[in-house]
Motif scaffolding. Structure first.
Motif, PDB file in Angstrom:
ATOM      1  N   SER A  16      88.179  47.496  47.550  1.00 40.99           N
ATOM      2  CA  SER A  16      89.472  47.278  46.895  1.00 40.99           C
ATOM      3  C   SER A  16      90.619  47.530  47.860  1.00 40.99           C
ATOM      4  O   SER A  16      91.571  46.745  47.934  1.00 40.99           O
ATOM      5  CB  SER A  16      89.584  48.194  45.676  1.00 40.99           C
ATOM      6  OG  SER A  16      90.851  48.112  45.089  1.00 40.99           O
ATOM      7  N   ALA A  17      90.534  48.613  48.635  1.00 39.70           N
ATOM      8  CA  ALA A  17      91.606  48.961  49.575  1.00 39.70           C
ATOM      9  C   ALA A  17      91.725  47.924  50.686  1.00 39.70           C
ATOM     10  O   ALA A  17      92.835  47.500  51.030  1.00 39.70           O
ATOM     11  CB  ALA A  17      91.362  50.348  50.167  1.00 39.70           C
ATOM     12  N   ALA A  18      90.603  47.510  51.259  1.00 41.00           N
ATOM     13  CA  ALA A  18      90.639  46.549  52.370  1.00 41.00           C
ATOM     14  C   ALA A  18      91.260  45.229  51.936  1.00 41.00           C
ATOM     15  O   ALA A  18      92.135  44.679  52.612  1.00 41.00           O
ATOM     16  CB  ALA A  18      89.234  46.338  52.924  1.00 41.00           C
ATOM     17  N   ILE A  19      90.841  44.720  50.789  1.00 46.34           N
ATOM     18  CA  ILE A  19      91.367  43.443  50.295  1.00 46.34           C
ATOM     19  C   ILE A  19      92.792  43.621  49.775  1.00 46.34           C
ATOM     20  O   ILE A  19      93.683  42.834  50.079  1.00 46.34           O
ATOM     21  CB  ILE A  19      90.453  42.871  49.197  1.00 46.34           C
ATOM     22  CG1 ILE A  19      89.073  42.518  49.785  1.00 46.34           C
ATOM     23  CG2 ILE A  19      91.085  41.636  48.545  1.00 46.34           C
ATOM     24  CD1 ILE A  19      88.027  42.196  48.742  1.00 46.34           C
ATOM     25  N   GLY A  20      92.999  44.665  48.985  1.00 48.94           N
ATOM     26  CA  GLY A  20      94.299  44.889  48.360  1.00 48.94           C
ATOM     27  C   GLY A  20      95.420  45.089  49.356  1.00 48.94           C
ATOM     28  O   GLY A  20      96.514  44.545  49.194  1.00 48.94           O
ATOM     29  N   ARG A  21      95.171  45.850  50.393  1.00 48.10           N
ATOM     30  CA  ARG A  21      96.209  46.081  51.410  1.00 48.10           C
ATOM     31  C   ARG A  21      96.577  44.780  52.122  1.00 48.10           C
ATOM     32  O   ARG A  21      97.748  44.564  52.441  1.00 48.10           O
ATOM     33  CB  ARG A  21      95.756  47.143  52.400  1.00 48.10           C
ATOM     34  CG  ARG A  21      95.837  48.544  51.832  1.00 48.10           C
ATOM     35  CD  ARG A  21      95.422  49.598  52.858  1.00 48.10           C
ATOM     36  NE  ARG A  21      95.679  50.936  52.341  1.00 48.10           N
ATOM     37  CZ  ARG A  21      96.845  51.549  52.430  1.00 48.10           C
ATOM     38  NH1 ARG A  21      97.873  50.973  53.011  1.00 48.10           N
ATOM     39  NH2 ARG A  21      97.005  52.764  51.931  1.00 48.10           N
ATOM     40  N   LYS A  22      95.615  43.904  52.350  1.00 51.28           N
ATOM     41  CA  LYS A  22      95.917  42.608  52.976  1.00 51.28           C
ATOM     42  C   LYS A  22      96.763  41.746  52.049  1.00 51.28           C
ATOM     43  O   LYS A  22      97.697  41.079  52.495  1.00 51.28           O
ATOM     44  CB  LYS A  22      94.629  41.871  53.339  1.00 51.28           C
ATOM     45  CG  LYS A  22      93.914  42.448  54.532  1.00 51.28           C
ATOM     46  CD  LYS A  22      92.648  41.673  54.811  1.00 51.28           C
ATOM     47  CE  LYS A  22      91.833  42.348  55.897  1.00 51.28           C
ATOM     48  NZ  LYS A  22      90.517  41.736  56.079  1.00 51.28           N
ATOM     49  N   LEU A  23      96.420  41.738  50.763  1.00 54.23           N
ATOM     50  CA  LEU A  23      97.149  40.904  49.812  1.00 54.23           C
ATOM     51  C   LEU A  23      98.574  41.406  49.581  1.00 54.23           C
ATOM     52  O   LEU A  23      99.501  40.609  49.459  1.00 54.23           O
ATOM     53  CB  LEU A  23      96.400  40.841  48.472  1.00 54.23           C
ATOM     54  CG  LEU A  23      95.064  40.118  48.475  1.00 54.23           C
ATOM     55  CD1 LEU A  23      94.359  40.288  47.134  1.00 54.23           C
ATOM     56  CD2 LEU A  23      95.249  38.636  48.803  1.00 54.23           C
TER      57      LEU A  23
END
Length: 176
Positions: free
Chosen positions: A116-123
């Protein structure tokens, strides 16, 4: 293809907790964090001082709303065998970057787990007016001791507004 659940939040939400994609038990139940070994409700209950696991699902959601907490996931749909994040393929992301625009009272977005953090921070990107918080996953696949997880989750307290949820022994809302 597995399709996730929609966002749950009132317009005055101050905090969103974002997972990756609900597991099979949650998708089958149509409820966030439905797997009985997932520690989400226990962890968040400790943060807000509420016995969330003892409440019905609807009362849990009402209590989160009272505390101005929203739920959603960074992934809207994906191919995945089983429930592990490592098995996610061909992910379609939710429009979480719009949370900051849509929720004017939003102060923080917390990511439940590394995916969640890896994807969410990019988005979401950098330079937002909200804090971004990485949490250890509440999933039973994360074998860290509960107290270690809870110590990190405790940093959500400043973003959880409202008085205690008023619930009777039967799970019904009481007088405030």
């Amino acid at each position: 293809m597995k399709v996730g659940l929609g966002p749950i939040a009132r317009s005055d939400a101050r905090l969103f907790v974002l997972g990756s994609l609900p597991g099979d038990a949650s998708l089958a139940a149509g409820q966030y964090y439905a797997h009985p070994q997932n520690q989400f409700w226990r962890l968040l209950g400790q943060v807000i001082g509420e016995a969330l696991p003892e409440l019905s699902y609807q009362d849990r959601l009402d209590c989160l709303a009272d505390h101005r907490i929203g739920l959603w996931d960074v992934i809207g749909s994906a191919q995945r065998h089983g429930s592990l994040d490592q098995a996610i393929r061909l992910a379609n992301h939710n429009g979480i970057e719009r949370l900051v625009e849509k929720f004017q009272h939003l102060e923080a977005i917390a990511f439940n787990g590394g995916t969640s953090a890896a994807i969410g921070r990019k988005l979401i990107g950098h330079g937002q007016r909200v804090g971004l918080i990485d949490l250890p996953s509440s999933s039973p696949a994360n074998t860290r001791p509960f107290q270690e997880k809870a110590a990190v989750w405790a940093q959500l307290r400043p973003f959880c507004g409202a008085p205690p949820c008023a619930r009777g022994q039967s799970g019904q809302k009481g007088n405030r």
